[in-house]
Enzyme design. Structure first.
Site, PDB file in Angstrom:
ATOM      1  NE  ARG A  92       8.186  37.288  26.638  1.00  0.00           N
ATOM      2  CZ  ARG A  92       8.991  36.762  27.557  1.00  0.00           C
ATOM      3  NH1 ARG A  92       9.454  35.518  27.420  1.00  0.00           N
ATOM      4  NH2 ARG A  92       9.332  37.437  28.618  1.00  0.00           N
ATOM      5  CG  HIS A 136      14.339  39.010  29.195  1.00  0.00           C
ATOM      6  ND1 HIS A 136      13.387  38.196  28.605  1.00  0.00           N
ATOM      7  CD2 HIS A 136      15.201  38.167  29.804  1.00  0.00           C
ATOM      8  CE1 HIS A 136      13.693  36.917  28.840  1.00  0.00           C
ATOM      9  NE2 HIS A 136      14.794  36.875  29.572  1.00  0.00           N
ATOM     10  CD  GLU A 181      11.913  33.551  33.887  1.00  0.00           C
ATOM     11  OE1 GLU A 181      13.030  33.532  34.425  1.00  0.00           O
ATOM     12  OE2 GLU A 181      11.495  32.617  33.180  1.00  0.00           O
ATOM     13  CG  ASN A 310       8.524  32.837  31.186  1.00  0.00           C
ATOM     14  OD1 ASN A 310       7.585  33.050  30.412  1.00  0.00           O
ATOM     15  ND2 ASN A 310       9.508  33.696  31.365  1.00  0.00           N
ATOM     16  CE1 TYR A 312      12.969  27.187  29.526  1.00  0.00           C
ATOM     17  CE2 TYR A 312      12.153  28.822  31.072  1.00  0.00           C
ATOM     18  CZ  TYR A 312      12.622  28.493  29.821  1.00  0.00           C
ATOM     19  OH  TYR A 312      12.736  29.452  28.854  1.00  0.00           O
ATOM     20  CD  GLU A 387      11.534  32.886  28.887  1.00  0.00           C
ATOM     21  OE1 GLU A 387      12.211  32.043  29.514  1.00  0.00           O
ATOM     22  OE2 GLU A 387      11.727  34.109  28.950  1.00  0.00           O
TER      23      GLU A 387
HETATM   24  C1  FCB Z   1      14.431  31.920  31.689  1.00  0.00           C
HETATM   25  C2  FCB Z   1      14.866  33.258  31.121  1.00  0.00           C
HETATM   26  C3  FCB Z   1      15.420  33.178  29.714  1.00  0.00           C
HETATM   27  C4  FCB Z   1      16.306  31.957  29.544  1.00  0.00           C
HETATM   28  C5  FCB Z   1      15.576  30.720  29.990  1.00  0.00           C
HETATM   29  C6  FCB Z   1      16.346  29.451  29.766  1.00  0.00           C
HETATM   30  O1  FCB Z   1      14.472  31.964  33.078  1.00  0.00           O
HETATM   31  O2  FCB Z   1      13.772  34.156  31.116  1.00  0.00           O
HETATM   32  O3  FCB Z   1      16.092  34.375  29.433  1.00  0.00           O
HETATM   33  O4  FCB Z   1      17.466  32.137  30.260  1.00  0.00           O
HETATM   34  O5  FCB Z   1      15.241  30.834  31.349  1.00  0.00           O
END
Ligand code: FCB
Length: 486
Positions: A92, A136, A181, A310, A312, A387
């Site tokens: 991607r 992006h 995002e 995405n 984290y 992500e």
């Molecule tokens: C996300 C973004 C990506 C990168 C990661 C760590 O929010 O989409 O570009 O910065 O975090």
């Protein structure tokens, strides 16, 4: 497989029983144009808001910019060869808008499109499925000068750009993502100002959110009209997993507020054709949403082929005194100005547990929660993790090898959570590790390393970390190798 436990499996369970993924499953990695390409002045490319922002003193760590980044524009062949070595079957990446349509208006620049054609051909030749993200975060600066995302016209400009790229690459790229995002574009870009274009105007950020939604809807239609019907269109959302600090009604209300501002503001119109009523009432002191015109919601709600998520770290919130502001749900720097318009009475807390180099708590249960939420709320829509990954303080050892057991443990834990979601009925079709290479991490500059492949920024030499080898084995076998013990 025997019955899976309710809670996350223990470390010993993880390393003993193999966790397997039924094929076909996409094992990918993700990147974005500004973070890796460099070559910002070549072949007719004009500045994007990130060029301007990163060149403005005080905006990024150490004043770092994406001028050179990891020089992927010139080294893409080597990078595709690395992906092949890693056994990836999907990649991607994003197209830089000002590289293919300088200034955001007018005809396409063939040299820009040719770069992406060459990249795609290289990927296809290596048996790697290309997945294009159209946006992006690198808005052409001229469109920002004309008002940026708070202006309606930007959505029309995006649709034109989408058609242009769909025309050029639709014959060879099957997988498409409109926006990455949009929360970050709207609220970090226009409310907290920690991202480009660095504005701090809560009302503008809400207008931006709507025009990003509109861009997604119009862009989806434009793509479909320009491309073969077999191609798929999705969006990548950083849908936050929002948890209340307690079951106190005030904390529950705070969580609801943040959920609306992080998630409902985008998936409401995109998936159900409406903004959440609770969002409209909470933001009423700031805007009457008069910028939403008749027909917009229908234009935004386009049937999608998949949803990209995405993930984290989760967010933990509570009610707070009215002067409290907190960091965003999943990092990217704390801000003087809140990225949460109309939610000044919400406080953010650190989720307990170990953290990555970004300060983000490692909590794979959030990924399972997220996948199960969309399984319930968007039944029938295939899901991709577009992500997931972590920054750690990776350094080469005396032999030049880069050993990153923390990243292996992170990937193992999160992929195990994905596997549990599959068992629990989530239709997850693929996983994209963020990121293929260490790269320019926005306002943090080059200090945060997310790559499976280490980059020596002085020489641009690439060295696969031990996590890259671990991930390669996963991609090749469809089963998670045991976590290394250190
Ligand atoms: C996300 C973004 C990506 C990168 C990661 C760590 O929010 O989409 O570009 O910065 O975090």
């Amino acid at each position: 497989m025997s019955e899976l436990p309710e809670s996350a499996p223990s470390e010993s369970e993880l390393s003993e029983s193999p966790v397997t993924f039924p094929p076909p499953f996409l094992w990918g990695a993700a990147t974005s144009a500004y973070q890796i390409e460099g070559a910002v002045r070549e072949d007719g490319r004009t500045p994007s808001i990130w060029d301007t922002f990163s060149h403005t003193p005080g905006r990024t760590a150490g004043g770092e910019t994406g001028d050179v980044a990891v020089d992927h524009y010139h080294r893409y062949r080597e990078d595709v060869a690395l992906m092949a070595e890693l056994g990836l079957n999907a990649y991607r990446f994003s197209v830089s808008w000002p590289r293919v349509q300088p200034t955001g208006r007018g005809p396409a620049v063939q040299a820009g499109l040719d770069f992406y054609r060459r990249l795609v051909d290289e990927l296809l030749g290596a048996g790697i499925k290309p997945v294009v993200t159209l946006y992006h975060w690198d808005l052409p600066q001229e469109l920002e000068d004309a008002g940026g995302w708070p202006e309606r016209d930007t959505a029309y400009r995006f649709a034109e750009y989408a058609r242009m790229v769909g025309d050029a690459l639709g014959d060879r790229v099957e997988g498409w993502i409109t926006l990455n995002e949009p929360w970050c574009s709207a609220f970090l870009g226009y409310a907290s100002g920690v991202h480009a274009p660095g504005r701090t105007d809560a009302v503008a950020s809400l207008r931006a959110a709507h025009h990003l939604n509109l861009a997604h809807g119009l862009g989806t239609s434009a793509l479909r009209s320009a491309m073969p019907a077999r191609n798929t269109v999705a969006v990548s959302l950083n849908s936050a997993v929002v948890r209340p600090l307690s079951q106190d009604p005030a904390d529950l209300a705070a969580a609801r507020r943040i959920d609306d501002l992080a998630n409902g503001v985008f998936h409401g119109p995109m998936l159900s054709g409406a903004y959440p009523k609770t969002l409209l009432s909470a933001t009423a002191p700031l805007t009457d949403w008069g910028h939403v015109r008749d027909g917009d919601l229908a234009a935004i709600r386009q049937p999608l082929d998949a949803l990209g998520l995405n993930y984290y770290t989760p967010a933990l919130v509570s009610a707070a005194p009215s002067d409290a502001t907190g960091p965003r749900a999943d990092g990217h720097g704390s801000a003087e100005h809140s990225p949460w318009p109309g939610a000044d009475d919400v406080a953010f807390h650190q989720t307990p547990g170990e953290r990555t180099e970004m300060g983000w708590t490692i909590d794979p249960t959030g990924l399972h929660e997220l996948l199960m939420r969309y399984t319930r709320e968007a039944p029938g829509l295939p899901l991709y993790i577009t992500e997931n990954g972590a920054a750690f303080d990776d350094k080469p050892d005396a032999d030049g090898r880069v050993h990153d057991p923390e990243r292996i443990a992170y990937l193992h834990a999160h992929l195990s959570a994905v596997r549990r979601a599959l068992t629990d009925g989530a239709d997850v079709r693929g996983y994209y590790l963020w990121s293929l290479l260490d790269n320019f991490e926005w306002a943090y500059g080059y200090g945060k390393r997310f790559g499976a492949v280490y980059v020596d920024y002085a020489t641009q030499e690439r060295t696969p970390k031990s996590s890259a080898r671990w991930y390669a084995q996963t991609a090749r076998t469809g089963a998670l190798p045991p976590v290394e013990r250190t």
